[in-house]
Design an enzyme around this catalytic site. Structure first.
Site, PDB file in Angstrom:
ATOM      1  N   ASP A 195       0.667  -1.327   0.112  1.00  0.00           N
ATOM      2  CA  ASP A 195       0.102  -0.014  -0.097  1.00  0.00           C
ATOM      3  C   ASP A 195       0.790   1.256  -0.190  1.00  0.00           C
ATOM      4  O   ASP A 195       1.949   1.186   0.481  1.00  0.00           O
ATOM      5  CB  ASP A 195      -0.908   0.027   1.181  1.00  0.00           C
ATOM      6  N   HIS A 202      -5.993   3.114  -4.231  1.00  0.00           N
ATOM      7  CA  HIS A 202      -5.961   3.271  -2.803  1.00  0.00           C
ATOM      8  C   HIS A 202      -6.337   4.838  -2.450  1.00  0.00           C
ATOM      9  O   HIS A 202      -5.837   5.377  -1.580  1.00  0.00           O
ATOM     10  CB  HIS A 202      -4.561   2.850  -2.263  1.00  0.00           C
ATOM     11  N   HIS A 250      -5.372   9.526   0.613  1.00  0.00           N
ATOM     12  CA  HIS A 250      -5.146   8.487   1.501  1.00  0.00           C
ATOM     13  C   HIS A 250      -6.072   9.308   2.817  1.00  0.00           C
ATOM     14  O   HIS A 250      -5.360   9.542   3.720  1.00  0.00           O
ATOM     15  CB  HIS A 250      -3.774   8.220   2.024  1.00  0.00           C
ATOM     16  N   HIS A 310       3.604  -2.424   3.286  1.00  0.00           N
ATOM     17  CA  HIS A 310       3.523  -1.013   2.549  1.00  0.00           C
ATOM     18  C   HIS A 310       4.788  -1.043   2.023  1.00  0.00           C
ATOM     19  O   HIS A 310       5.679  -1.282   2.667  1.00  0.00           O
ATOM     20  CB  HIS A 310       3.243   0.066   3.812  1.00  0.00           C
TER      21      HIS A 310
END
Length: 282
Positions: A96, A147, A151, A251
């Site tokens: 991510d 995503h 964020h 991540h």
């Protein structure tokens, strides 16, 4: 014939009629022979013009067959129906918050060395800033995942017009980098903060919402005394919790220790599991 004889004959006739009626009634009360039904439906089935009874339906299977992730099915057990499992025995690694100009090329190299495909959940403005990394991710055969644009952990609480723009604009940036024919099949909400409306919006744009099954919190260094302790903890947490069908959360943005984690983990995982990019195949 005398009047008395006439009365006797009439009385005898009445008795005979009563006995006949009683005999007929008793015959109707007799039970049917074993195995013979006298219900109207059964009688109709024996009629020459009736269709033969259909064959009994087979019993249901003891358990449903495994479904691929993209079909939903039993895999959808995360927040608001997002998917926590691949739906097969394969394990899916997900990364991510990138692309990161330093760490994304390094994790791509580690994956390349071990011939492993993964899924990259990318933030829109970073895609805009580093389209060459998105092209490298796609060229290596990894799956692309939206995503969100920036964020926002409260994305699901924003007004519908913003959410629509956020998801669409992120997809537009990804397609600007890799071309319109490269699919973006998945969406992951920042922080996994899904709601039914957010999941529905992603689906309207052709994306399934993915959660995770294993979260070693590779971003969280606070409990660790240093990098080596952090790396050891993350490796241990993945090894402890991974199972067939897991979706593992990691991540690549700003997490150099995660590179070392997967240098150690991949040989161990490959000895025990099939690793695939989403969507996993049956």
């Amino acid at each position: 014939m005398t009047e008395r004889q006439t009365r006797q004959l009439a009385a005898a006739s009445v008795v005979v009629a009563v006995l006949v009626l009683l005999g007929a009634s008793g015959a109707r009360r007799q039970p049917p022979p074993p195995g013979l039904s006298v219900t109207p439906a059964a009688a109709a089935s024996r009629s020459p013009s009736a269709a033969p009874p259909s064959s009994p339906a087979p019993p249901p299977p003891s358990s449903p067959p495994a479904l691929p992730l993209s079909s939903g099915g039993a895999a959808g057990k995360g927040a608001a129906g997002s998917l926590t499992l691949t739906g097969t025995a394969a394990v899916a690694l997900t990364f991510d918050d990138g692309p990161d100009p330093i760490n994304t090329p390094r994790i791509l190299q580690v994956l390349r060395e071990h011939h492993v495909k993964a899924t990259f959940c990318m933030v829109g403005f970073r895609v805009r800033d580093h389209p060459e990394l998105v092209r490298q991710i796609a060229a290596d055969g990894h799956t692309l995942c939206n995503h969100s644009w920036q964020h926002l952990l409260n994305l699901a609480k924003r007004e519908p017009g913003y959410i629509d723009w956020d998801l669409r604009h992120t997809n537009e940036m990804i397609h600007a980098a890799v071309g319109p024919d490269v699919p973006i099949r998945y969406f992951r909400a920042p922080g996994g903060n899904f709601t039914p409306d957010l999941v529905a919006k992603a689906r309207s744009l052709g994306m399934e919402s993915i959660y995770w099954d294993v979260d070693p919190q590779d971003w969280n260094h606070k409990p660790d005394a240093g990098s080596q302790a952090h790396i050891a903890r993350v490796v241990h947490d993945v090894q402890r919790h991974v199972r067939p069908g897991s979706i593992v959360l990691s991540h690549d943005n700003g997490q150099p220790d995660t590179i070392v984690v997967y240098q150690r983990l991949l040989p161990w995982l490959l000895q025990r599991y099939k690793l695939e990019a989403l969507p996993c195949t049956t």
